[in-house]
Motif scaffolding. Sequence first.
Motif, PDB file in Angstrom:
ATOM      1  N   ALA A  16       0.853  -1.195   0.000  1.00 16.67           N
ATOM      2  CA  ALA A  16       0.000   0.000   0.000  1.00 16.67           C
ATOM      3  C   ALA A  16       0.887   1.242   0.000  1.00 16.67           C
ATOM      4  CB  ALA A  16      -0.921   0.006   1.216  1.00 16.67           C
ATOM      5  N   TYR A  17       0.378   2.304  -0.632  1.00 17.60           N
ATOM      6  CA  TYR A  17       1.125   3.556  -0.752  1.00 17.60           C
ATOM      7  C   TYR A  17       0.487   4.629   0.116  1.00 17.60           C
ATOM      8  CZ  TYR A  17       3.650   1.319  -4.455  1.00 17.60           C
ATOM      9  OH  TYR A  17       4.461   0.447  -5.155  1.00 17.60           O
ATOM     10  N   LEU A  18       1.326   5.474   0.713  1.00 15.34           N
ATOM     11  CA  LEU A  18       0.849   6.524   1.594  1.00 15.34           C
ATOM     12  C   LEU A  18       0.459   7.765   0.793  1.00 15.34           C
ATOM     13  CD1 LEU A  18       0.363   7.564   4.472  1.00 15.34           C
ATOM     14  CD2 LEU A  18       2.754   8.326   4.504  1.00 15.34           C
ATOM     15  N   LEU A  19      -0.793   8.180   0.949  1.00 16.43           N
ATOM     16  CA  LEU A  19      -1.290   9.424   0.373  1.00 16.43           C
ATOM     17  C   LEU A  19      -1.697  10.356   1.505  1.00 16.43           C
ATOM     18  CD1 LEU A  19      -3.667   8.136  -2.466  1.00 16.43           C
ATOM     19  CD2 LEU A  19      -1.311   8.973  -2.688  1.00 16.43           C
ATOM     20  N   CYS A  20      -1.541  11.653   1.280  1.00 16.77           N
ATOM     21  CA  CYS A  20      -1.912  12.658   2.271  1.00 16.77           C
ATOM     22  C   CYS A  20      -2.798  13.703   1.605  1.00 16.77           C
ATOM     23  CB  CYS A  20      -0.663  13.330   2.829  1.00 16.77           C
ATOM     24  SG  CYS A  20       0.459  12.173   3.648  1.00 16.77           S
ATOM     25  N   LYS A  21      -3.820  14.154   2.316  1.00 14.10           N
ATOM     26  CA  LYS A  21      -4.748  15.128   1.756  1.00 14.10           C
ATOM     27  C   LYS A  21      -4.369  16.530   2.205  1.00 14.10           C
ATOM     28  CE  LYS A  21      -9.581  15.977   0.874  1.00 14.10           C
ATOM     29  NZ  LYS A  21     -10.958  15.568   1.158  1.00 14.10           N
ATOM     30  N   MET A  22      -4.257  17.418   1.229  1.00 12.89           N
ATOM     31  CA  MET A  22      -3.896  18.816   1.494  1.00 12.89           C
ATOM     32  C   MET A  22      -5.099  19.555   2.089  1.00 12.89           C
ATOM     33  SD  MET A  22      -0.758  18.934   0.234  1.00 12.89           S
ATOM     34  CE  MET A  22      -0.445  20.673   0.186  1.00 12.89           C
ATOM     35  N   PRO A  23      -4.844  20.579   2.914  1.00 20.10           N
ATOM     36  CA  PRO A  23      -5.946  21.411   3.395  1.00 20.10           C
ATOM     37  C   PRO A  23      -6.628  22.117   2.220  1.00 20.10           C
ATOM     38  CG  PRO A  23      -3.919  21.894   4.589  1.00 20.10           C
ATOM     39  CD  PRO A  23      -3.550  21.003   3.441  1.00 20.10           C
ATOM     40  N   PRO A  24      -7.900  22.453   2.368  1.00 20.02           N
ATOM     41  CA  PRO A  24      -8.633  23.057   1.245  1.00 20.02           C
ATOM     42  C   PRO A  24      -8.229  24.490   0.928  1.00 20.02           C
ATOM     43  CG  PRO A  24     -10.011  22.957   3.193  1.00 20.02           C
ATOM     44  CD  PRO A  24      -8.746  22.230   3.525  1.00 20.02           C
ATOM     45  N   ASP A  25      -7.492  25.147   1.834  1.00 21.09           N
ATOM     46  CA  ASP A  25      -7.229  26.584   1.674  1.00 21.09           C
ATOM     47  C   ASP A  25      -5.777  26.957   1.398  1.00 21.09           C
ATOM     48  OD1 ASP A  25      -6.295  25.848   4.175  1.00 21.09           O
ATOM     49  OD2 ASP A  25      -7.028  27.655   5.169  1.00 21.09           O
ATOM     50  N   ARG A  26      -4.885  25.967   1.204  1.00 23.26           N
ATOM     51  CA  ARG A  26      -3.482  26.340   0.973  1.00 23.26           C
ATOM     52  C   ARG A  26      -2.704  25.196   0.340  1.00 23.26           C
ATOM     53  NH1 ARG A  26      -3.940  25.355   6.464  1.00 23.26           N
ATOM     54  NH2 ARG A  26      -2.431  23.929   7.327  1.00 23.26           N
ATOM     55  N   LEU A  46      20.509  15.600   0.206  1.00 24.16           N
ATOM     56  CA  LEU A  46      19.226  15.041  -0.236  1.00 24.16           C
ATOM     57  C   LEU A  46      18.612  14.086   0.786  1.00 24.16           C
ATOM     58  CD1 LEU A  46      19.917  14.300  -4.007  1.00 24.16           C
ATOM     59  CD2 LEU A  46      18.731  16.258  -3.010  1.00 24.16           C
ATOM     60  N   ASP A  47      19.405  13.104   1.269  1.00 18.82           N
ATOM     61  CA  ASP A  47      18.854  12.131   2.210  1.00 18.82           C
ATOM     62  C   ASP A  47      18.459  12.782   3.530  1.00 18.82           C
ATOM     63  OD1 ASP A  47      21.626  12.503   2.696  1.00 18.82           O
ATOM     64  OD2 ASP A  47      21.788  10.548   3.676  1.00 18.82           O
ATOM     65  N   GLU A  48      19.229  13.780   3.971  1.00 18.95           N
ATOM     66  CA  GLU A  48      18.889  14.496   5.207  1.00 18.95           C
ATOM     67  C   GLU A  48      17.580  15.263   5.046  1.00 18.95           C
ATOM     68  OE1 GLU A  48      22.278  17.030   5.655  1.00 18.95           O
ATOM     69  OE2 GLU A  48      23.532  15.442   6.498  1.00 18.95           O
ATOM     70  N   GLY A  49      17.438  15.942   3.915  1.00 20.43           N
ATOM     71  CA  GLY A  49      16.221  16.703   3.658  1.00 20.43           C
ATOM     72  C   GLY A  49      15.003  15.814   3.539  1.00 20.43           C
ATOM     73  N   LEU A  50      15.152  14.683   2.866  1.00 15.18           N
ATOM     74  CA  LEU A  50      14.043  13.746   2.721  1.00 15.18           C
ATOM     75  C   LEU A  50      13.601  13.217   4.084  1.00 15.18           C
ATOM     76  CD1 LEU A  50      12.267  12.218   0.615  1.00 15.18           C
ATOM     77  CD2 LEU A  50      13.912  10.352   0.833  1.00 15.18           C
ATOM     78  N   ARG A  51      14.551  12.783   4.899  1.00 13.49           N
ATOM     79  CA  ARG A  51      14.202  12.270   6.234  1.00 13.49           C
ATOM     80  C   ARG A  51      13.618  13.373   7.125  1.00 13.49           C
ATOM     81  NH1 ARG A  51      15.521   7.030   7.118  1.00 13.49           N
ATOM     82  NH2 ARG A  51      17.026   6.087   5.706  1.00 13.49           N
ATOM     83  N   ARG A  52      14.122  14.598   7.012  1.00 10.95           N
ATOM     84  CA  ARG A  52      13.574  15.711   7.786  1.00 10.95           C
ATOM     85  C   ARG A  52      12.126  15.973   7.388  1.00 10.95           C
ATOM     86  NH1 ARG A  52      12.470  20.315   6.138  1.00 10.95           N
ATOM     87  NH2 ARG A  52      13.947  20.316   4.402  1.00 10.95           N
ATOM     88  N   GLU A  53      11.858  16.029   6.081  1.00  9.82           N
ATOM     89  CA  GLU A  53      10.488  16.264   5.610  1.00  9.82           C
ATOM     90  C   GLU A  53       9.542  15.162   6.085  1.00  9.82           C
ATOM     91  OE1 GLU A  53       8.809  18.658   4.160  1.00  9.82           O
ATOM     92  OE2 GLU A  53      10.513  20.014   3.965  1.00  9.82           O
ATOM     93  N   ILE A  54       9.992  13.915   6.021  1.00 11.45           N
ATOM     94  CA  ILE A  54       9.170  12.797   6.497  1.00 11.45           C
ATOM     95  C   ILE A  54       8.871  12.973   7.981  1.00 11.45           C
ATOM     96  CG2 ILE A  54       9.171  10.305   6.956  1.00 11.45           C
ATOM     97  CD1 ILE A  54      10.734  10.014   4.257  1.00 11.45           C
ATOM     98  N   VAL A 105       1.652   6.948  11.362  1.00 14.99           N
ATOM     99  CA  VAL A 105       1.716   8.305  10.832  1.00 14.99           C
ATOM    100  C   VAL A 105       1.041   9.270  11.793  1.00 14.99           C
ATOM    101  CG1 VAL A 105       0.953   9.809   8.939  1.00 14.99           C
ATOM    102  CG2 VAL A 105       1.761   7.481   8.456  1.00 14.99           C
ATOM    103  N   SER A 106       1.699  10.395  12.026  1.00 16.83           N
ATOM    104  CA  SER A 106       1.144  11.478  12.840  1.00 16.83           C
ATOM    105  C   SER A 106       1.337  12.770  12.036  1.00 16.83           C
ATOM    106  CB  SER A 106       1.876  11.546  14.186  1.00 16.83           C
ATOM    107  OG  SER A 106       1.419  12.639  14.927  1.00 16.83           O
ATOM    108  N   LEU A 107       0.268  13.224  11.380  1.00 14.71           N
ATOM    109  CA  LEU A 107       0.365  14.355  10.461  1.00 14.71           C
ATOM    110  C   LEU A 107       0.589  15.681  11.177  1.00 14.71           C
ATOM    111  CD1 LEU A 107      -2.619  13.550   8.077  1.00 14.71           C
ATOM    112  CD2 LEU A 107      -0.197  13.103   7.671  1.00 14.71           C
ATOM    113  N   ASN A 108       1.346  16.580  10.532  1.00 16.97           N
ATOM    114  CA  ASN A 108       1.419  17.954  11.003  1.00 16.97           C
ATOM    115  C   ASN A 108       0.301  18.738  10.322  1.00 16.97           C
ATOM    116  OD1 ASN A 108       2.313  18.637   8.420  1.00 16.97           O
ATOM    117  ND2 ASN A 108       4.341  19.279   9.058  1.00 16.97           N
ATOM    118  N   ASP A 109       0.327  20.058  10.416  1.00 17.77           N
ATOM    119  CA  ASP A 109      -0.781  20.860   9.878  1.00 17.77           C
ATOM    120  C   ASP A 109      -0.720  21.064   8.360  1.00 17.77           C
ATOM    121  OD1 ASP A 109       1.322  22.621   9.736  1.00 17.77           O
ATOM    122  OD2 ASP A 109       0.319  24.237  10.810  1.00 17.77           O
TER     123      ASP A 109
END
Length: 145
Positions: A16-26, A46-54, A105-109
Amino acid sequence: MRQRIIVCPLIQNRGAYLLCKMPPDRGVFPGQWALSGGGLEPGERLDEGLRREIREELGDRLEIGTIKPWTFRDDIRTKSYADGSTEQLHMIYLIFDCEAENREVSLNDEFVEHAWVEPEHLQDYDLNDATKRTLLEKGILLARQ
């Protein structure tokens, strides 16, 4: 026009692949389903940035095992901000295949919802153009007849 290098994980766990839904206003694709990811910081590898974003977007408990560079592309997009302003960006996407060890998964805003989706159900989601193109190129989203 500002240029942004975007590190984008295509995260898979047990088929299964992880999808995330964007807020409706931004965001670049308000209200649509997307892959996570974000801008590389100046001087960041690159690897540091990818892991940070995750970590920032999906939380500390999601464990990523294997990471492999997969593909890249670019396009021009308009990003909407919460204050109503917009900005045109030249976005360079660096896309990585990622294998998650779990589904914690624990989403941010930056997102309002997430889902682990089997390939045969990907077409049931309102995918943004960039995500749709990525999944089509990967061969896991079937083109509609």
